[in-house]
Design a protein around this motif. Structure first.
Motif, PDB file in Angstrom:
ATOM      1  N   GLU A 199       0.844  -1.186   0.000  1.00 27.46           N
ATOM      2  CA  GLU A 199       0.000   0.000   0.000  1.00 27.46           C
ATOM      3  C   GLU A 199       0.883   1.241   0.000  1.00 27.46           C
ATOM      4  OE1 GLU A 199      -3.072   2.034   3.147  1.00 27.46           O
ATOM      5  OE2 GLU A 199      -3.049  -0.151   3.000  1.00 27.46           O
ATOM      6  N   VAL A 200       0.430   2.265  -0.697  1.00 29.64           N
ATOM      7  CA  VAL A 200       1.163   3.530  -0.713  1.00 29.64           C
ATOM      8  C   VAL A 200       0.962   4.209   0.639  1.00 29.64           C
ATOM      9  CG1 VAL A 200       1.388   5.792  -1.800  1.00 29.64           C
ATOM     10  CG2 VAL A 200       0.902   3.783  -3.203  1.00 29.64           C
ATOM     11  N   PHE A 201       2.065   4.551   1.283  1.00 29.46           N
ATOM     12  CA  PHE A 201       2.022   5.215   2.581  1.00 29.46           C
ATOM     13  C   PHE A 201       2.148   6.727   2.403  1.00 29.46           C
ATOM     14  CE2 PHE A 201       4.027   6.570   6.613  1.00 29.46           C
ATOM     15  CZ  PHE A 201       3.035   6.148   7.482  1.00 29.46           C
ATOM     16  N   THR A 202       3.063   7.133   1.522  1.00 27.35           N
ATOM     17  CA  THR A 202       3.237   8.540   1.169  1.00 27.35           C
ATOM     18  C   THR A 202       3.038   8.655  -0.337  1.00 27.35           C
ATOM     19  OG1 THR A 202       4.880   8.796   2.920  1.00 27.35           O
ATOM     20  CG2 THR A 202       4.821  10.512   1.225  1.00 27.35           C
ATOM     21  N   THR A 203       2.176   9.536  -0.764  1.00 28.09           N
ATOM     22  CA  THR A 203       1.812   9.663  -2.172  1.00 28.09           C
ATOM     23  C   THR A 203       3.051   9.662  -3.074  1.00 28.09           C
ATOM     24  OG1 THR A 203      -0.183  10.887  -1.617  1.00 28.09           O
ATOM     25  CG2 THR A 203       0.645  11.146  -3.867  1.00 28.09           C
ATOM     26  N   ILE A 204       2.950   8.894  -4.154  1.00 22.64           N
ATOM     27  CA  ILE A 204       4.043   8.806  -5.132  1.00 22.64           C
ATOM     28  C   ILE A 204       3.668   9.697  -6.311  1.00 22.64           C
ATOM     29  CG2 ILE A 204       5.361   7.282  -6.652  1.00 22.64           C
ATOM     30  CD1 ILE A 204       4.583   4.944  -4.763  1.00 22.64           C
ATOM     31  N   PRO A 205       4.427  10.808  -6.523  1.00 29.98           N
ATOM     32  CA  PRO A 205       4.129  11.684  -7.656  1.00 29.98           C
ATOM     33  C   PRO A 205       4.490  11.014  -8.995  1.00 29.98           C
ATOM     34  CG  PRO A 205       5.888  12.607  -6.271  1.00 29.98           C
ATOM     35  CD  PRO A 205       5.496  11.300  -5.694  1.00 29.98           C
ATOM     36  N   GLU A 206       4.073  11.649 -10.073  1.00 30.69           N
ATOM     37  CA  GLU A 206       4.269  11.104 -11.422  1.00 30.69           C
ATOM     38  C   GLU A 206       5.720  10.752 -11.704  1.00 30.69           C
ATOM     39  OE1 GLU A 206       3.639  12.940 -15.812  1.00 30.69           O
ATOM     40  OE2 GLU A 206       2.043  13.286 -14.364  1.00 30.69           O
ATOM     41  N   ASN A 207       6.656  11.639 -11.414  1.00 32.28           N
ATOM     42  CA  ASN A 207       8.070  11.379 -11.676  1.00 32.28           C
ATOM     43  C   ASN A 207       8.914  11.542 -10.415  1.00 32.28           C
ATOM     44  OD1 ASN A 207       7.999  10.821 -14.497  1.00 32.28           O
ATOM     45  ND2 ASN A 207       7.553  12.991 -14.843  1.00 32.28           N
ATOM     46  N   GLY A 208       8.337  11.225  -9.273  1.00 30.45           N
ATOM     47  CA  GLY A 208       9.052  11.405  -8.019  1.00 30.45           C
ATOM     48  C   GLY A 208       9.004  10.155  -7.151  1.00 30.45           C
ATOM     49  N   PHE A 209       9.371  10.362  -5.904  1.00 31.99           N
ATOM     50  CA  PHE A 209       9.458   9.255  -4.956  1.00 31.99           C
ATOM     51  C   PHE A 209       8.397   9.372  -3.876  1.00 31.99           C
ATOM     52  CE2 PHE A 209      13.678   9.837  -6.711  1.00 31.99           C
ATOM     53  CZ  PHE A 209      14.056   8.543  -7.029  1.00 31.99           C
ATOM     54  N   GLY A 210       7.969   8.247  -3.403  1.00 37.01           N
ATOM     55  CA  GLY A 210       7.048   8.175  -2.283  1.00 37.01           C
ATOM     56  C   GLY A 210       7.460   7.011  -1.402  1.00 37.01           C
ATOM     57  N   GLU A 211       6.554   6.560  -0.565  1.00 37.55           N
ATOM     58  CA  GLU A 211       6.874   5.458   0.336  1.00 37.55           C
ATOM     59  C   GLU A 211       5.746   4.440   0.305  1.00 37.55           C
ATOM     60  OE1 GLU A 211       8.220   4.764   4.987  1.00 37.55           O
ATOM     61  OE2 GLU A 211       7.547   6.732   4.336  1.00 37.55           O
ATOM     62  N   ILE A 212       6.130   3.171   0.339  1.00 41.50           N
ATOM     63  CA  ILE A 212       5.158   2.093   0.377  1.00 41.50           C
ATOM     64  C   ILE A 212       5.382   1.250   1.620  1.00 41.50           C
ATOM     65  CG2 ILE A 212       4.900   1.966  -2.125  1.00 41.50           C
ATOM     66  CD1 ILE A 212       6.699  -0.608  -1.976  1.00 41.50           C
ATOM     67  N   ILE A 213       4.342   0.528   2.018  1.00 41.38           N
ATOM     68  CA  ILE A 213       4.484  -0.435   3.106  1.00 41.38           C
ATOM     69  C   ILE A 213       3.954  -1.777   2.621  1.00 41.38           C
ATOM     70  CG2 ILE A 213       4.468   1.186   5.031  1.00 41.38           C
ATOM     71  CD1 ILE A 213       1.509   0.619   5.407  1.00 41.38           C
ATOM     72  N   ILE A 214       4.666  -2.832   3.032  1.00 40.01           N
ATOM     73  CA  ILE A 214       4.275  -4.194   2.670  1.00 40.01           C
ATOM     74  C   ILE A 214       4.191  -4.991   3.965  1.00 40.01           C
ATOM     75  CG2 ILE A 214       4.938  -6.273   1.399  1.00 40.01           C
ATOM     76  CD1 ILE A 214       6.593  -4.397  -0.456  1.00 40.01           C
ATOM     77  N   SER A 215       3.039  -5.591   4.207  1.00 36.76           N
ATOM     78  CA  SER A 215       2.865  -6.402   5.413  1.00 36.76           C
ATOM     79  C   SER A 215       3.426  -7.792   5.162  1.00 36.76           C
ATOM     80  CB  SER A 215       1.387  -6.509   5.775  1.00 36.76           C
ATOM     81  OG  SER A 215       0.909  -5.247   6.135  1.00 36.76           O
TER      82      SER A 215
END
Length: 177
Positions: free
Chosen positions: A119-135
């Protein structure tokens, strides 16, 4: 009773001391020894069981020799060999092997997460970085990610890990259930 020209009590005491010294050495260089010997984790004859058998054989033999005056040394030796073997096999089966297996289960390779759903934890922009979490079974993994399809992935979006780049950034895509 004498064995190899030495009193049996002295041999038991030597085995006990040798087992304690080997245990201390094993604490410091045990991983190296296991690596060099290429011993499988489920082997009955591994350094832990051999050192444990030597220590138990020496300790139990010494105690029985000094306390059991009515039993002959030959019978004590036979009882000691059998009881020590049974105890070490039981300890190996019920304590050592489960601990070794649990150690293997808590670690993972980052490549094992390819194909994982998160699941996306911090929004991932079109050409940028975000954060995901995996259980996972042993906790939640949080990783930096960017969109594989170059689309915005808002917080809370279910994602699928497509690949991992050379820098360890996860390339993810929207997961359609």
């Amino acid at each position: 009773m004498e064995l190899f020209g030495y009193d049996i009590e002295s041999i038991y005491l030597f085995l006990l001391i040798a087992g304690v010294v080997l245990t201390v050495l094993y604490i410091f260089v045990g991983e190296l020894i296991e690596g060099l010997m290429d011993i499988g984790g489920d082997a009955i004859l591994n350094p832990i069981t051999v050192i444990g058998y030597i220590t138990l054989l020496g300790g139990l033999g010494y105690v029985l020799e000094t306390m059991a005056f009515f039993i002959g040394s030959g019978i004590i030796l036979l009882i000691n060999l059998v009881v020590s073997a049974i105890v070490i096999v039981l300890v190996n089966y019920f304590i050592i092997l489960p601990v070794k297996r649990s150690e293997k289960n808590t670690s993972y390779s980052i490549n094992e997460l390819k194909g994982a759903v998160g699941e996306v934890f911090t929004t991932i922009p079109e050409n940028g970085f975000g954060e995901i979490i995996i259980s996972r079974t042993h906790g939640t993994v949080s990783k930096a990610a960017k969109s594989f399809d170059h689309e915005v992935l808002p917080e809370g979006t279910k994602i699928l890990v497509i690949d991992i780049d050379d820098e360890g950034v996860f390339l993810v895509s929207k997961h359609y259930e």
